[in-house]
Design an enzyme around this catalytic site. Sequence first.
Site, PDB file in Angstrom:
ATOM      1  N   HIS A 147       0.835  -1.213   0.000  1.00 54.87           N
ATOM      2  CA  HIS A 147       0.000   0.000   0.000  1.00 54.87           C
ATOM      3  C   HIS A 147       0.858   1.247   0.000  1.00 54.87           C
ATOM      4  O   HIS A 147       1.823   1.352   0.749  1.00 54.87           O
ATOM      5  CB  HIS A 147      -0.965   0.015   1.200  1.00 54.87           C
ATOM      6  CG  HIS A 147      -0.299  -0.237   2.500  1.00 54.87           C
ATOM      7  ND1 HIS A 147      -0.005  -1.510   2.955  1.00 54.87           N
ATOM      8  CD2 HIS A 147       0.144   0.605   3.469  1.00 54.87           C
ATOM      9  CE1 HIS A 147       0.585  -1.428   4.134  1.00 54.87           C
ATOM     10  NE2 HIS A 147       0.694  -0.138   4.466  1.00 54.87           N
TER      11      HIS A 147
HETATM   12  P1  AMP Z   1       1.851   0.390   7.417  1.00 58.08           P
HETATM   13  O1  AMP Z   1       1.552  -1.073   7.219  1.00 58.08           O
HETATM   14  O2  AMP Z   1       2.818   0.642   8.535  1.00 58.08           O
HETATM   15  O3  AMP Z   1       2.285   1.064   6.140  1.00 58.08           O
HETATM   16  O4  AMP Z   1       0.529   1.139   7.848  1.00 58.08           O
HETATM   17  C1  AMP Z   1      -0.734   0.550   7.731  1.00 58.08           C
HETATM   18  C2  AMP Z   1      -1.784   1.641   7.661  1.00 58.08           C
HETATM   19  O5  AMP Z   1      -3.036   1.003   7.546  1.00 58.08           O
HETATM   20  C3  AMP Z   1      -1.859   2.545   8.879  1.00 58.08           C
HETATM   21  O6  AMP Z   1      -1.818   3.899   8.440  1.00 58.08           O
HETATM   22  C4  AMP Z   1      -3.200   2.190   9.544  1.00 58.08           C
HETATM   23  O7  AMP Z   1      -3.840   3.310  10.100  1.00 58.08           O
HETATM   24  C5  AMP Z   1      -3.990   1.630   8.382  1.00 58.08           C
HETATM   25  N1  AMP Z   1      -4.960   0.586   8.730  1.00 58.08           N
HETATM   26  C6  AMP Z   1      -4.852  -0.361   9.687  1.00 58.08           C
HETATM   27  N2  AMP Z   1      -5.890  -1.226   9.618  1.00 58.08           N
HETATM   28  C7  AMP Z   1      -6.665  -0.794   8.586  1.00 58.08           C
HETATM   29  C8  AMP Z   1      -7.868  -1.254   7.997  1.00 58.08           C
HETATM   30  N3  AMP Z   1      -8.471  -2.355   8.433  1.00 58.08           N
HETATM   31  N4  AMP Z   1      -8.394  -0.575   6.947  1.00 58.08           N
HETATM   32  C9  AMP Z   1      -7.790   0.550   6.481  1.00 58.08           C
HETATM   33  N5  AMP Z   1      -6.650   1.032   6.985  1.00 58.08           N
HETATM   34  C10 AMP Z   1      -6.086   0.379   8.021  1.00 58.08           C
END
Ligand code: AMP
Length: 201
Positions: free
Chosen positions: A113
Amino acid sequence: MGTKRSLNDHELESSAKKTAGHWSKGLLSSMEDPELKVEEDDTTVVIKDKYPKAEVHYLILPKEDISDMSKLQKRHLPLLKNMFAIGERIMEENPNREIRLGFHAVASMSRLHMHVISQDFNSKCLKTKRHWNSFTSSYFVPASSIIAELEKNGCIKRMASKTAESLLATPLKCHKCSLEPKTMPQLKTHLMTHFKKSGCT
Ligand code: AMP
Ligand code: ZN
């Protein structure tokens, strides 16, 4: 006497979805969630970050099952460039905001992502030093650097875990000036001085 603390993103996610699989897979269900999905095309989905760390915070994900940056190959360049173009379009749609496009060096959530995040960091969900450092240090790798590295080497070198951990543990520092606040509340109060005056975030 127990110390009270707020739940972190992963704990919130796992308590909300006890039966829906591991928290690290939460993005997969969010990609299908009409409340979070913003747009899609043939190869990508854009969702709102469920725990946004700034006023504008989206995630751009591939439909292809690519778990993380270590799985990227040269053949993924058109996909990454499309993700980048979508991010740039979102930036154009928000001309008064400074927005960065990038990836966490070590992502916690599965499915690659790209973060699209405004630099106000005005959000209740931004709570910890680790959150702050993950978006304001070199732990946040610009999307353009990832594309350039893939073009040059055909793969993305993983950041050593020691390096990643030390970036996340670095003392707080404002991303706009030389101030080194001692606490997150001090940092957040200080951030207002950068962003409230101009009305620009
Ligand atoms: P990272 O994997 O460190 O790049 O960050 C993961 C991102 O996903 C963070 O900004 C979280 O706030 C976000 N996040 C966590 N769980 C969910 C979810 N179920 N749906 C959407 N975003 C999420
Ligand atoms: Zn500052």
